[in-house]
Design an enzyme around this catalytic site. Structure first.
Site, short mmCIF file in Angstrom:
data_model
loop_
_atom_site.label_atom_id
_atom_site.label_comp_id
_atom_site.label_asym_id
_atom_site.label_seq_id
_atom_site.Cartn_x
_atom_site.Cartn_y
_atom_site.Cartn_z
N LYS A 199 73.81 -36.24 92.66
CA LYS A 199 73.47 -36.87 93.94
C LYS A 199 73.99 -38.30 94.00
O LYS A 199 74.62 -38.70 94.96
CB LYS A 199 71.95 -36.93 94.16
CG LYS A 199 71.24 -35.62 94.22
CD LYS A 199 69.76 -35.81 94.54
CE LYS A 199 68.96 -36.54 93.48
NZ LYS A 199 68.78 -35.81 92.23
N ARG A 245 61.26 -36.48 97.86
CA ARG A 245 61.15 -35.56 96.73
C ARG A 245 59.90 -34.68 96.87
O ARG A 245 59.65 -33.85 96.00
CB ARG A 245 61.05 -36.36 95.44
CG ARG A 245 62.38 -36.50 94.70
CD ARG A 245 62.10 -37.39 93.52
NE ARG A 245 62.96 -37.20 92.40
CZ ARG A 245 63.97 -38.01 92.08
NH1 ARG A 245 64.27 -39.02 92.84
NH2 ARG A 245 64.66 -37.79 90.98
N ARG A 271 75.02 -38.66 80.31
CA ARG A 271 74.93 -39.69 81.36
C ARG A 271 74.71 -41.08 80.75
O ARG A 271 73.94 -41.24 79.81
CB ARG A 271 73.78 -39.35 82.31
CG ARG A 271 73.57 -40.44 83.34
CD ARG A 271 72.99 -39.96 84.61
NE ARG A 271 71.59 -39.61 84.52
CZ ARG A 271 70.88 -39.20 85.57
NH1 ARG A 271 71.47 -39.07 86.74
NH2 ARG A 271 69.62 -38.90 85.43
N ARG A 312 69.71 -43.54 79.82
CA ARG A 312 68.44 -43.80 80.51
C ARG A 312 67.30 -43.24 79.67
O ARG A 312 67.41 -42.14 79.17
CB ARG A 312 68.46 -43.08 81.86
CG ARG A 312 68.54 -44.02 83.03
CD ARG A 312 68.82 -43.28 84.29
NE ARG A 312 67.71 -42.42 84.70
CZ ARG A 312 67.68 -41.79 85.87
NH1 ARG A 312 68.68 -41.93 86.71
NH2 ARG A 312 66.67 -41.02 86.19
N ARG A 363 61.22 -33.21 84.03
CA ARG A 363 61.73 -33.58 85.36
C ARG A 363 62.23 -32.34 86.12
O ARG A 363 62.07 -32.25 87.33
CB ARG A 363 62.85 -34.62 85.22
CG ARG A 363 62.30 -35.97 84.77
CD ARG A 363 63.38 -36.90 84.31
NE ARG A 363 64.26 -37.31 85.38
CZ ARG A 363 65.48 -37.79 85.18
NH1 ARG A 363 65.94 -37.93 83.97
NH2 ARG A 363 66.21 -38.16 86.20
P1 AMP Z 1 66.27 -40.71 89.84
O1 AMP Z 1 67.04 -41.91 89.45
O2 AMP Z 1 66.46 -40.34 91.29
O3 AMP Z 1 66.50 -39.54 88.92
O4 AMP Z 1 64.71 -41.09 89.70
C1 AMP Z 1 64.17 -41.46 88.46
C2 AMP Z 1 62.66 -41.43 88.51
O5 AMP Z 1 62.20 -42.34 89.52
C3 AMP Z 1 62.04 -40.10 88.87
O6 AMP Z 1 61.91 -39.24 87.75
C4 AMP Z 1 60.68 -40.56 89.40
O7 AMP Z 1 59.82 -40.94 88.35
C5 AMP Z 1 61.05 -41.81 90.16
N1 AMP Z 1 61.41 -41.50 91.57
C6 AMP Z 1 62.61 -41.71 92.18
N2 AMP Z 1 62.58 -41.32 93.46
C7 AMP Z 1 61.32 -40.84 93.68
C8 AMP Z 1 60.67 -40.26 94.81
N3 AMP Z 1 61.30 -40.08 95.97
N4 AMP Z 1 59.38 -39.88 94.64
C9 AMP Z 1 58.72 -40.06 93.49
N5 AMP Z 1 59.28 -40.57 92.39
C10 AMP Z 1 60.58 -40.96 92.47
#
Ligand code: AMP
Length: 210
Positions: A13, A88, A123, A156, A167
């Protein structure tokens, strides 16, 4: 164009949102990047989110909805935006509606759980600006150094294999129902996410023209 990029963690994404945003001249809004920046800066929101992000769990809806509400008020969103990693959950999608935000299209990038696990191990993310790389599919020009800002790239902490499994579970339980939600609104466009980066970009651009 107001767009949402949907997909499992590691589906690509962020990578695709970055490319498409550059082409369309609109901002990429990544809740993950905003939360990681808050964590790094030790803000109150960062502290609230810390335990959730580290455990691979979703940060509570009210926190992320607040982040998005504030971000969408900024002027650069006037011409459109790509939401990368938001919504999400169904309540997050409903909150967008309540804010009066009209979404034009939702691009769902489909990848298997197996390829997510494989991808996450490669990553690397810039500690300073959040730019994302992959040691095989999208390496930085100099290993360990961000092309965009010269910052240090690193794994990360929530990309460890155990956290990735958590996740994925969260994705299937809480985020995947959004496919149905947007399908019913005739906004969902599915693209195959296991192809080469430029092929996926081409599929997305085709979906945007449809
Ligand atoms: P990402 O970088 O999009 O993979 O997000 C990393 C982490 O941030 C996720 O595993 C969640 O803990 C938190 N996070 C990001 N976006 C959201 C969202 N829309 N709702 C809830 N948690 C989020």
């Amino acid at each position: 164009m107001n767009l949402i990029f949907l997909g499992a963690p590691g589906a690509g994404k962020g990578t695709q949102a970055e490319i498409i945003c550059q082409k369309l001249g609109i901002p990429q809004i990544s809740t993950g990047n905003i939360i990681r920046a808050a964590l790094k800066n030790g803000t109150e929101m960062g502290l609230k989110a810390k335990s959730f992000i580290e455990a691979g769990k979703l940060v509570p809806d009210d926190v992320v909805i607040g982040i998005i509400k504030e971000r969408l008020l900024e002027e650069d969103c006037n011409k459109g935006f790509i939401l990368d990693g938001f919504p999400r959950t169904i309540p997050q999608a409903e909150a967008l509606g309540k804010m009066g935000v009209e979404i034009d299209k939702v691009i769902d990038i489909e990848v298997s759980d197996e390829s997510v696990v494989a991808r996450m191990s490669g990553r690397r993310v810039c500690k300073a600006c959040g730019a994302s790389y992959h040691i095989v599919n999208k390496p930085s020009k100099v290993e360990g150094v961000c092309d965009a800002c010269g910052g240090e790239t690193a794994i990360r902490s929530d990309d460890s294999p155990e956290t990735v499994m958590d996740r994925l579970k969260v994705y299937h339980e809480q985020t995947e129902p959004l496919k149905d939600y947007y399908e019913k609104l005739n906004k969902l466009f599915m693209v195959e996410g296991s192809a080469e980066i430029n092929e996926i970009t081409a599929s997305i651009l085709k979906a945007l023209e449809a």
